[in-house]
Structure formats: C-alpha cells, structure tokens
Design an enzyme around this catalytic site. Structure first.
Site, mmCIF file in Angstrom:
data_model
loop_
_atom_site.group_PDB
_atom_site.id
_atom_site.type_symbol
_atom_site.label_atom_id
_atom_site.label_comp_id
_atom_site.label_asym_id
_atom_site.label_seq_id
_atom_site.Cartn_x
_atom_site.Cartn_y
_atom_site.Cartn_z
ATOM 1 N N SER A 36 0.970 -1.290 0.056
ATOM 2 C CA SER A 36 0.109 0.067 0.157
ATOM 3 C C SER A 36 0.974 1.195 0.112
ATOM 4 C CB SER A 36 -0.966 -0.186 1.195
ATOM 5 O OG SER A 36 -0.333 -0.196 2.428
ATOM 6 N N ASP A 234 -3.513 7.070 10.522
ATOM 7 C CA ASP A 234 -3.899 5.572 10.981
ATOM 8 C C ASP A 234 -2.655 5.069 11.376
ATOM 9 O OD1 ASP A 234 -2.098 5.419 8.442
ATOM 10 O OD2 ASP A 234 -3.900 4.454 7.131
ATOM 11 N N HIS A 237 0.042 4.239 7.228
ATOM 12 C CA HIS A 237 0.430 4.863 5.614
ATOM 13 C C HIS A 237 1.085 6.155 5.645
ATOM 14 C CE1 HIS A 237 -2.962 1.825 4.950
ATOM 15 N NE2 HIS A 237 -1.812 1.684 4.332
#
Length: 281
Positions: A36, A234, A237
C-alpha cells in the site's frame, strides 16, 4: 450512435497516446511494486482521498503511466487507481520521484511508470509463479514493447510481514530471492532495485523486517529508510508530505547509481552506453 461515436473517439485518443509514447525516442521505464505505501495512501483518511495533489506530484508531459489495459497515458495521481483496485488510492512516491529525476536532465527521455503494487500483500504473495509476480513480469514486458529501457524497480513492501514472527524471520531470504528471480526473468542481472525500509508495520515485528531490509547487500540494490517520515492518522501509511519526501529519497538513490554518468543541463536526451542493452527484453 452518439455513444458509439464517443467510444470510437476515446479508443482513437488512447491509440494516439500509446503510439506517441512508443515513438518518442529514449524511454526510461520504472516499475513501482510492493504494497500500500508504494501504491499510495497519501491523503486517504477513512477510505476517502482528499484529492489534493502536491506541486511535486503534478503531471508532466515527460511522464507516462501504463494503465491496467497496457496502454499509455499521461501520468496523474493516483498512479495505482486501476491496479490496486480493492483499496482507495491516493498519493504515492512515483510522481515526486519522476519529477525530481527529470529535473537533473540525465538523458532519460520520457519516463514510463509501471504501477504494480497491491495493498495488504505479504512477501510470499510476490513469489515466483504467483499472480502478483506474473502480473509484474507481464506489465514490465508490455512496457518494453516498442523499445525502451527498464531503469529500476522501486520496491516498498513488508508491513504485512510484521504480523507473524515466522514470516518476519524468513523475510530477508524471501526478499533476496524475489529480487534474484525478477532480475533473472527480465534477463537483467544488474537491474537496479531501490527498496524502502519500513516506516511502520501492521504487527509487532517491524524491527526484524527493517533489519532484514537494511542488511541486504546485493549488487545494484539500494535501501532508503522511511522511518520518521510523516504518517496518516492510521499510523501505517505515509501522508502525502511523507510520500513527497520518499519520492525525493528514491530519486537521490537512483541518481547515486547514475553517478558515473555525466550530468548535463543542455545535452539532448540520449540513452547512455552504461545502460545500453542491459535492460532490453
């Protein structure tokens, strides 16, 4: 009839864009792979991208992107929007990397970015013969159609391997094998690989995976350390600002590999002999 006309016009525009890239002379291909944080989650909060594109990531007519249908278009964020399709994509490092490298005028010609990253994928899912591995090879070879050079693989992955102690301990061997397999299958034994040491992780074994990444010593493999770059709320990321910084770090690492080559601000964009033939398929 009206709808058919516009579909035909769209198909023609795509064909012209692809042919233009194919005929633009020197083409430098960069493969973007991993999970990601390479795909890009900068600006994504609660599953929604805010749409903000930092100036360092703005479109550039010298930067193209290989779409999921294997045609070329002008690169725009999010680069992985049609590749990492099960997640919301935002800002990644690819555009910042490309814009910074092109500022140095190294004779790279048009830059072609090949997005291959998929969020939530551990290293075992990138093993030879698997779907992600085969997709990477397929897209890399498609990018080379009509000429061009693969200049490097940009690799950012490992967060998923921090959840299980066994996976973390096996990570280094698996990653080294992945690099060796890709180089072998692309017939490019010295293909530069620029990998990223984790800034974060999904589990308790981040330090083990980071140690493995930082200790890899293979020819033409560089490691940049993302630890300390700003994260999204979060905690996993990189933020858009963090991705811009990472893109610059990746570019600097690539430029170090290019260091033996003269840097020119006015010379025509030509392929240099150092790379000639090394990365052709």
């Amino acid at each position: 009839m009206y709808s058919i006309f516009w579909l035909m016009l769209l198909a023609y525009s795509t064909l012209v864009s692809t042919e233009k890239f194919t005929n633009e002379g020197t083409k430098s291909i960069f493969i973007l792979a991993g999970q990601s944080n390479m795909s890009g989650r900068g600006g994504v909060v609660n599953g929604t991208w805010d749409g903000f594109v930092p100036p360092e990531c703005h479109p550039n007519p010298m930067i193209r992107r290989l779409r999921s249908d294997l045609t070329w278009e002008e690169a725009r964020e999010p680069l992985h929007k049609d590749v990492d399709v099960n997640r919301t994509c935002g800002i990644g490092p690819g555009m910042a990397f490309s814009n910074w490298v092109l500022q140095r005028d190294l004779g790279l010609g048009v830059v072609g970015l090949v997005p291959c990253a998929v969020g939530g994928t551990d290293i075992s899912r990138w093993s030879r013969g698997g779907r992600l591995y085969n997709q990477l090879l397929h897209r890399a070879r498609a990018a080379m159609h009509g000429g061009g050079l693969i200049r490097a693989i940009l690799w950012y992955q490992g967060e998923s391997d921090t959840e299980n102690l066994g996976d973390a301990k096996l990570y280094k061997g698996r990653l080294e094998k992945f690099f060796a397999d890709v180089r072998s299958d692309l017939k490019s034994p010295m293909l530069p690989v620029i990998q990223v040491a984790l800034a974060s992780g999904q589990g308790s074994y981040v330090d083990i995976v980071r140690k493995a990444q930082l200790e890899i010593e293979l020819p033409n493999v560089r490691c940049v350390d993302a630890k300390g770059l700003p994260l999204e709320p979060d905690g996993l990321h990189l933020s858009a600002a963090g991705q811009v910084q990472l893109g610059r770090m990746l570019a600097d690492a690539f430029l170090q590999i290019m260091a033996p080559l003269p840097v020119s601000s006015s010379a025509p964009k030509r392929a240099r002999n150092f790379f000639s033939g090394l990365f052709r398929i």
